[in-house]
Design a protein around this motif. Sequence first.
Motif, PDB file in Angstrom:
ATOM      1  N   MET A 332       7.434   0.702   6.242  1.00 55.91           N
ATOM      2  CA  MET A 332       7.277   0.092   7.544  1.00 55.91           C
ATOM      3  C   MET A 332       6.281  -1.060   7.508  1.00 55.91           C
ATOM      4  O   MET A 332       6.408  -2.036   8.263  1.00 55.91           O
ATOM      5  CB  MET A 332       6.869   1.140   8.569  1.00 55.91           C
ATOM      6  N   ILE A 333       5.270  -0.953   6.655  1.00 51.73           N
ATOM      7  CA  ILE A 333       4.349  -2.081   6.475  1.00 51.73           C
ATOM      8  C   ILE A 333       5.128  -3.302   5.988  1.00 51.73           C
ATOM      9  O   ILE A 333       4.984  -4.413   6.516  1.00 51.73           O
ATOM     10  CB  ILE A 333       3.234  -1.705   5.483  1.00 51.73           C
ATOM     11  N   LEU A 334       5.989  -3.101   5.004  1.00 57.66           N
ATOM     12  CA  LEU A 334       6.806  -4.203   4.495  1.00 57.66           C
ATOM     13  C   LEU A 334       7.803  -4.681   5.544  1.00 57.66           C
ATOM     14  O   LEU A 334       8.084  -5.887   5.651  1.00 57.66           O
ATOM     15  CB  LEU A 334       7.542  -3.759   3.232  1.00 57.66           C
ATOM     16  N   ALA A 335       8.318  -3.759   6.344  1.00 57.76           N
ATOM     17  CA  ALA A 335       9.291  -4.131   7.378  1.00 57.76           C
ATOM     18  C   ALA A 335       8.661  -5.021   8.434  1.00 57.76           C
ATOM     19  O   ALA A 335       9.320  -5.916   8.983  1.00 57.76           O
ATOM     20  CB  ALA A 335       9.876  -2.878   8.021  1.00 57.76           C
ATOM     21  N   GLN A 336       7.387  -4.782   8.738  1.00 55.02           N
ATOM     22  CA  GLN A 336       6.689  -5.633   9.700  1.00 55.02           C
ATOM     23  C   GLN A 336       6.624  -7.072   9.197  1.00 55.02           C
ATOM     24  O   GLN A 336       6.917  -8.025   9.927  1.00 55.02           O
ATOM     25  CB  GLN A 336       5.285  -5.065   9.942  1.00 55.02           C
ATOM     26  N   SER A 337       6.259  -7.249   7.938  1.00 56.63           N
ATOM     27  CA  SER A 337       6.223  -8.592   7.372  1.00 56.63           C
ATOM     28  C   SER A 337       7.618  -9.203   7.303  1.00 56.63           C
ATOM     29  O   SER A 337       7.798 -10.403   7.557  1.00 56.63           O
ATOM     30  CB  SER A 337       5.591  -8.552   5.980  1.00 56.63           C
ATOM     31  N   TYR A 417      14.034  -5.197   2.956  1.00 59.06           N
ATOM     32  CA  TYR A 417      12.810  -4.683   3.572  1.00 59.06           C
ATOM     33  C   TYR A 417      12.977  -4.419   5.071  1.00 59.06           C
ATOM     34  O   TYR A 417      12.083  -3.838   5.687  1.00 59.06           O
ATOM     35  CB  TYR A 417      11.660  -5.647   3.309  1.00 59.06           C
ATOM     36  N   LEU A 418      14.110  -4.812   5.621  1.00 62.32           N
ATOM     37  CA  LEU A 418      14.392  -4.538   7.036  1.00 62.32           C
ATOM     38  C   LEU A 418      15.119  -3.211   7.249  1.00 62.32           C
ATOM     39  O   LEU A 418      15.333  -2.809   8.394  1.00 62.32           O
ATOM     40  CB  LEU A 418      15.238  -5.661   7.637  1.00 62.32           C
TER      41      LEU A 418
END
Length: 456
Positions: A332-337, A417-418
């Motif tokens: 989720m950290i990567l998804a935010q970016s 990453y999404l």
Amino acid sequence: MSNPGDADTREITSVSDLAAYLESGCKPAQDFTIGTEHEAFGFRHADTTPPAYEGADGIGALLQAVQVRDGWAPILDNGNIIGLKGKGGASLSLEPGGQFELSGATLTDLHATKAELDAHIARLHDITPGLGLGFAPLGYHPTASRAAMPWMPKGRYKIMRAYMPKVGMRGLDMMLRTCTVQVNLDFASEADMVAKMRVASALQPLATALFANSPFSEGKPNGLLSNRAFVWTDTDNARSGIPAVIFQDGFGFEAYANWLLDVPMYFVYRDGVYHDVAGASFRDFMAGRLAALPGERATIGDFADHSTTAFPDVRLKKYIETRGADSGHPAMILAQSALWAGIFYDPAALAAAQALVRPLSHQQILALRAAVPATGINTPFGQGTLRDLAKEVVAIAAEGLKARARLNAAGEDEQQYLVPLQEIAAGGPAQAEHWLARYHGAWNGDVTKIFAEAAF
């Protein structure tokens, strides 16, 4: 929050100097980068309590161990190590309650962001067993009371600790018991900045809903999905939220600078000392009229420091910070970016997002912001819910990442990453809903089990 030390000593002569400072962040699109900052709560494996700064199992000892392992340069505050500077602009720092933060380097693509996150987790796995510590990225501390949280020895936090109860009911909880993920992104021009600030501000309630990850407080469900976001509704509304100025005609660098000048000050940093001027006017500081520092005039470095004490959901510095999400699982950290890079860094995606949010008024956005802490992705929106909006927004981001065509060694682009957001948009549970199901099921009402399951 930032570490001390902006050395720009140029004196401010007018608001146009501040606008120029912000405008100096403009860069060509080919030089755009992604910076990711994420926080996590430390806990003792023995009893899940939060570690203090002091002691053999303290946060200070952790920083010292990282310094020895990786050779990062210490950041000191009154003789205490309160952070570390690494390569490429990356740093480690402490939030007031000991929340451990990686402020990532500015990177060219999300594959590099993943590598940086993986290295951070590996660092913790290498060092923390010897300290008996773990780190769990969650939006709000799930078990500790405010009184049970430690305070880190940073000078600015002492000033904020005294001031916060004067301006809101939940400021100390914000300081001690919340963790977030922040994405830092670039702009090419004033017009590009305005477009991105408006899109990101309009979509912050959706981001809060997608990344909601704080359903517990002091060992039980709190009736919310993002208690972190709820805390922000009564922290200090003079410096937080979604400012109206962003949506007003004529918004630009100077308008934002003027908004910042009306945010009450916390401190002035001089010669290694934080001077308490909480509540004072930065305009008076520019004119040399601060009662605590008579005759002292503000510099560009002071303005840079002051900009870090404003906490809107989307913050403008020499880049844009999106700040409305709970901390959470590494994916989720990567998804935010990925969400914001996909929208911001492809012109067609940004235009599509602008068209999508253009009908929303500032009041509608504020109403959504007030609702999502409780109802999350199921918050009513239009003829449906925010989940319907999520499908459109995540699809726009995916197209943007596809157009960027940044490939890893396996030939895969950044759309991967999404996936966690696509699953939520399709009907899957947000992180908070997953934890609530665990609480009512396998955990048998024992919230402490979240530490082991959520830990890096």
